[in-house]
Motif scaffolding. Structure first.
Motif, PDB file in Angstrom:
ATOM      1  N   HIS A  28      15.074  10.446   9.691  1.00 30.95           N
ATOM      2  CA  HIS A  28      13.751  10.156   9.156  1.00 30.95           C
ATOM      3  C   HIS A  28      13.689  10.248   7.642  1.00 30.95           C
ATOM      4  N   ASN A  29      14.685  10.865   7.021  1.00 32.58           N
ATOM      5  CA  ASN A  29      14.679  10.961   5.566  1.00 32.58           C
ATOM      6  C   ASN A  29      16.105  10.779   5.034  1.00 32.58           C
ATOM      7  N   THR A  30      16.247  10.794   3.735  1.00 30.83           N
ATOM      8  CA  THR A  30      17.540  10.522   3.108  1.00 30.83           C
ATOM      9  C   THR A  30      18.598  11.523   3.540  1.00 30.83           C
ATOM     10  N   GLU A  31      18.252  12.793   3.607  1.00 31.49           N
ATOM     11  CA  GLU A  31      19.232  13.819   3.957  1.00 31.49           C
ATOM     12  C   GLU A  31      19.762  13.629   5.376  1.00 31.49           C
ATOM     13  N   ALA A  40      32.827  10.715   3.129  1.00 32.05           N
ATOM     14  CA  ALA A  40      32.235  10.360   1.840  1.00 32.05           C
ATOM     15  C   ALA A  40      31.594   8.973   1.890  1.00 32.05           C
ATOM     16  N   VAL A  41      32.295   8.031   2.489  1.00 31.66           N
ATOM     17  CA  VAL A  41      31.763   6.669   2.594  1.00 31.66           C
ATOM     18  C   VAL A  41      30.539   6.641   3.508  1.00 31.66           C
ATOM     19  N   GLY A  42      30.596   7.352   4.618  1.00 31.09           N
ATOM     20  CA  GLY A  42      29.458   7.399   5.541  1.00 31.09           C
ATOM     21  C   GLY A  42      28.237   8.031   4.918  1.00 31.09           C
ATOM     22  N   GLY A  43      28.442   9.095   4.158  1.00 32.81           N
ATOM     23  CA  GLY A  43      27.319   9.740   3.476  1.00 32.81           C
ATOM     24  C   GLY A  43      26.684   8.825   2.446  1.00 32.81           C
ATOM     25  N   ALA A  44      27.517   8.113   1.706  1.00 34.48           N
ATOM     26  CA  ALA A  44      27.001   7.166   0.715  1.00 34.48           C
ATOM     27  C   ALA A  44      26.268   6.013   1.394  1.00 34.48           C
ATOM     28  N   SER A  49      19.029   4.519   3.456  1.00 36.67           N
ATOM     29  CA  SER A  49      17.741   5.191   3.318  1.00 36.67           C
ATOM     30  C   SER A  49      16.971   4.651   2.130  1.00 36.67           C
ATOM     31  N   ALA A  50      17.654   4.449   1.014  1.00 35.87           N
ATOM     32  CA  ALA A  50      16.982   3.905  -0.163  1.00 35.87           C
ATOM     33  C   ALA A  50      16.474   2.495   0.096  1.00 35.87           C
ATOM     34  N   ALA A  51      17.248   1.721   0.832  1.00 37.27           N
ATOM     35  CA  ALA A  51      16.845   0.341   1.118  1.00 37.27           C
ATOM     36  C   ALA A  51      15.664   0.301   2.088  1.00 37.27           C
ATOM     37  N   THR A  52      15.643   1.159   3.092  1.00 34.28           N
ATOM     38  CA  THR A  52      14.556   1.119   4.065  1.00 34.28           C
ATOM     39  C   THR A  52      13.293   1.785   3.554  1.00 34.28           C
ATOM     40  N   ASP A  53      13.425   2.778   2.693  1.00 37.46           N
ATOM     41  CA  ASP A  53      12.245   3.446   2.158  1.00 37.46           C
ATOM     42  C   ASP A  53      11.523   2.589   1.105  1.00 37.46           C
TER      43      ASP A  53
END
Length: 61
Positions: free
Chosen positions: A22-25, A45-49, A55-59
């Motif tokens: 539901h959020n970036t974290e 690392a790649v999955g976290g990025a 998240s940035a794109a959907t928010d």
């Protein structure tokens, strides 16, 4: 050829799982766990990025 197909399938799975949460974290954590399962520390690392980017794109709809 088979290795390439497996990597493409794993990348698709990573991208789809990175959107969970539901959020970036939460999205970054889900992507990192999925990446770690598929490709170890580099995958984490790649999955976290990827999770953070999704998240940035959907928010920002």
């Amino acid at each position: 050829m088979r290795k390439t197909l497996v990597l493409f399938a794993a990348a698709g799975l990573l991208t789809s799982l990175a959107a969970c949460g539901h959020n970036t974290e939460q999205r970054a954590a889900t992507g990192a766990v999925a990446g770690a399962v598929v490709a170890g520390p580099v995958g984490a690392a790649v999955g976290g990025a990827t999770g953070a980017a999704v998240s940035a794109a959907t928010d920002g709809r």
